[in-house]
Design a protein around this motif. Sequence first.
Motif, short mmCIF file in Angstrom:
data_model
loop_
_atom_site.label_atom_id
_atom_site.label_comp_id
_atom_site.label_asym_id
_atom_site.label_seq_id
_atom_site.Cartn_x
_atom_site.Cartn_y
_atom_site.Cartn_z
N PRO A 1 -15.21 -58.00 -14.57
CA PRO A 1 -14.44 -59.19 -14.18
C PRO A 1 -13.60 -58.87 -12.93
N PRO A 2 -13.32 -59.87 -12.10
CA PRO A 2 -12.54 -59.59 -10.89
C PRO A 2 -11.14 -59.07 -11.24
N ARG A 3 -10.64 -58.17 -10.41
CA ARG A 3 -9.28 -57.64 -10.61
C ARG A 3 -8.51 -57.80 -9.31
N TYR A 4 -7.23 -58.11 -9.43
CA TYR A 4 -6.37 -58.31 -8.26
C TYR A 4 -5.13 -57.47 -8.46
N MET A 5 -4.79 -56.66 -7.48
CA MET A 5 -3.61 -55.82 -7.64
C MET A 5 -2.34 -56.69 -7.66
N SER A 6 -1.47 -56.41 -8.58
CA SER A 6 -0.21 -57.15 -8.66
C SER A 6 0.84 -56.46 -7.78
N ILE A 7 1.91 -57.17 -7.51
CA ILE A 7 2.97 -56.60 -6.68
C ILE A 7 3.68 -55.44 -7.35
N PRO A 8 4.05 -55.56 -8.65
CA PRO A 8 4.63 -54.37 -9.29
C PRO A 8 3.71 -53.15 -9.24
N GLN A 9 2.42 -53.39 -9.44
CA GLN A 9 1.48 -52.26 -9.38
C GLN A 9 1.43 -51.66 -7.98
N ALA A 10 1.45 -52.51 -6.96
CA ALA A 10 1.43 -52.01 -5.59
C ALA A 10 2.68 -51.16 -5.31
N VAL A 11 3.83 -51.67 -5.72
CA VAL A 11 5.07 -50.92 -5.48
C VAL A 11 5.03 -49.60 -6.24
N SER A 12 4.51 -49.64 -7.46
CA SER A 12 4.40 -48.42 -8.25
C SER A 12 3.54 -47.38 -7.52
N GLN A 13 2.44 -47.83 -6.91
CA GLN A 13 1.58 -46.89 -6.18
C GLN A 13 2.29 -46.34 -4.94
N LEU A 14 3.04 -47.20 -4.25
CA LEU A 14 3.80 -46.72 -3.08
C LEU A 14 4.77 -45.61 -3.52
N LEU A 15 5.48 -45.87 -4.62
CA LEU A 15 6.50 -44.91 -5.06
C LEU A 15 5.84 -43.63 -5.58
N GLU A 16 4.66 -43.76 -6.16
CA GLU A 16 3.94 -42.57 -6.64
C GLU A 16 3.62 -41.64 -5.46
N ILE A 17 3.15 -42.23 -4.37
CA ILE A 17 2.82 -41.38 -3.20
C ILE A 17 4.09 -40.85 -2.54
N GLU A 18 5.13 -41.68 -2.50
CA GLU A 18 6.41 -41.18 -1.97
C GLU A 18 6.87 -39.96 -2.77
N GLY A 19 6.66 -40.02 -4.10
CA GLY A 19 7.04 -38.90 -4.95
C GLY A 19 6.28 -37.63 -4.62
N LEU A 20 5.05 -37.79 -4.13
CA LEU A 20 4.25 -36.62 -3.76
C LEU A 20 4.57 -36.15 -2.35
N ARG A 21 4.76 -37.09 -1.43
CA ARG A 21 4.90 -36.73 -0.01
C ARG A 21 6.35 -36.48 0.38
N ARG A 22 7.26 -37.19 -0.24
CA ARG A 22 8.69 -36.94 -0.11
C ARG A 22 9.22 -36.92 1.33
N SER A 23 8.76 -37.86 2.15
CA SER A 23 9.38 -37.93 3.48
C SER A 23 10.55 -38.93 3.48
N GLY A 24 10.81 -39.54 2.36
CA GLY A 24 12.02 -40.36 2.24
C GLY A 24 11.94 -41.72 2.91
N ILE A 25 10.72 -42.18 3.21
CA ILE A 25 10.63 -43.48 3.88
C ILE A 25 10.72 -44.64 2.88
N LEU A 26 10.41 -44.36 1.62
CA LEU A 26 10.44 -45.41 0.62
C LEU A 26 11.38 -45.00 -0.50
N SER A 27 12.40 -45.80 -0.72
CA SER A 27 13.39 -45.46 -1.73
C SER A 27 13.52 -46.61 -2.72
N PRO A 28 13.49 -46.33 -4.02
CA PRO A 28 13.58 -47.42 -4.99
C PRO A 28 14.80 -48.31 -4.76
N GLU A 29 15.94 -47.69 -4.49
CA GLU A 29 17.18 -48.46 -4.40
C GLU A 29 17.52 -48.90 -2.98
N GLU A 30 16.93 -48.25 -1.98
CA GLU A 30 17.39 -48.49 -0.61
C GLU A 30 16.32 -49.03 0.33
#
Lengths: 293, 293
Positions: free
Chosen positions: B184-213
């Motif tokens: 069946p078709p799947r569409y990425m949701s916004i919470p899922q997208a943000v979660s993936q961004l933060l997951e990679i930030e957690g690995l790369r840690r250059s500080g460009i994406l901050s949950p609170e800031e």
Amino acid sequence: MFYIIGLGLCDEKDITVRGLEAVKSCSRVYLEAYTSILMVEKSRLEAFYERPLILADREMVETESDEILRDADKENVAMLVVGDPFGATTHTDIILRARALKIPVRVVHNASIMNAVGACGLQLYNFGQTVSLVFFTDTWKPDSFYDKIKENVDLGMHTLVLLDIKVKEQSEENLARGRKIYEPPRYMSIPQAVSQLLEIEGLRRSGILSPEETLAIGLSRVGGDESQQKIVSGTLAELVTQPADAFGEPLHSLVVVGKRVHHLEVEYAQQFAVNETGWRHVARNVYKCALDD
Amino acid sequence: MFYIIGLGLCDEKDITVRGLEAVKSCSRVYLEAYTSILMVEKSRLEAFYERPLILADREMVETESDEILRDADKENVAMLVVGDPFGATTHTDIILRARALKIPVRVVHNASIMNAVGACGLQLYNFGQTVSLVFFTDTWKPDSFYDKIKENVDLGMHTLVLLDIKVKEQSEENLARGRKIYEPPRYMSIPQAVSQLLEIEGLRRSGILSPEETLAIGLSRVGGDESQQKIVSGTLAELVTQPADAFGEPLHSLVVVGKRVHHLEVEYAQQFAVNETGWRHVARNVYKCALDD
């Protein structure tokens, strides 16, 4: 309801079906006509939309928004905008004002140069920030666009350069004397835009723009048919020496090609090249683009 | 004539008058339906356009372009594309093929997310390059988007993040066994997208994406009416914890707000904020945006 309706790029038939239905439901229809222009006269729009259009110049949109929004809580009122409604800050102002007055707002989107520029074959996701280039005068040559192009160039991104239009401008003398006499409209040509870019490069000398080694694409009347739309690709030196009438009537835009250009982008834009061999030569040797041959 | 016609963003009425006239002149009409989707069923388009639509999936557009273009030198054939025709590389391929066959081509532009994203109140010219985010799996988490967002963030530019859609995908098992059974078709949701961004930030840690800031804006069904379009602005922490149904049906997009944000952009997007006070607080104190109060 207050509608803000994008008209798209060319003529009366570029409005969407949704937009046309909305226009025909309106008791007053304003035509915003200073940030861009269509290729047809107002009378042709009026005949097709079956509504008289009230011209709204910058002054009117900025200072008389309450008059534009009058009774839009009880009847339908539209403001028509060339391209898409979110091309200029002013439209967010009037939307905020409408919301403050509790008037429902519906935006009807359409194509604008910001996405239709893809017609040149460069991928939209490879564009960096967009810059605007204003007419230089002897005493006023604002060059902040140069820093922005440099940021894009340094990253290898393409830059869309929007060229100045002067509509309903007063001469300095008429302005000083308070005479509401307006100059004929002026539209920056692509050779003139390239000339201004190279003039600032000559002053700033960071080497981001080179007559022989920077590729660019000039576009006019994007979205028009084959007799209207014109796209020309080449080096800055090639574009700056195009005859003044090479691009025909306005509106004109310019794209500075970034170094991350993909070979499929080069292949596509090659069909518009002043000199196909030269185009490929610079793409291969300066841009280091992996072309087949 | 071969027409490539943008359908715009929402439903059958977002086609332009020019586009509709072209469709009705065609002997065959293809609907390209894999890079994006409309909000309505094919049958509704067919009823409104008064033409049967031939679904063209990726495989067909890429491998059967000569069949799509058949007889387009003698009669009119159209390919309908959600958004604008220049959103995906494939359309430049088929245009080049048509030209090679000496078939005249006309592109009919329309709105796409690339310009309609302006609906969130951020200025289009302040956007840097656009990135795409694909569904992560346990073993495959492509993160090149992160470098591109970093380039935009370092310059203070906004980033439009296009979220993955999976249409007509096969499971690994069905693929391995050569069974043409599709998930069946799947569409990425916004919470899922943000979660993936933060997951990679957690690995790369250059500080460009901050949950609170880091401020961001989620958009769904841009161009729809008030019951359809939904825009939510907030910190990444606020967006990632939105309920799964907060944004409703697809398509969804995400914007990461850049540091050069103008106070008028902040003011406009505030109307969509999860928490208006928090939105202004981060804009003022982290983004150093010159807000009035």
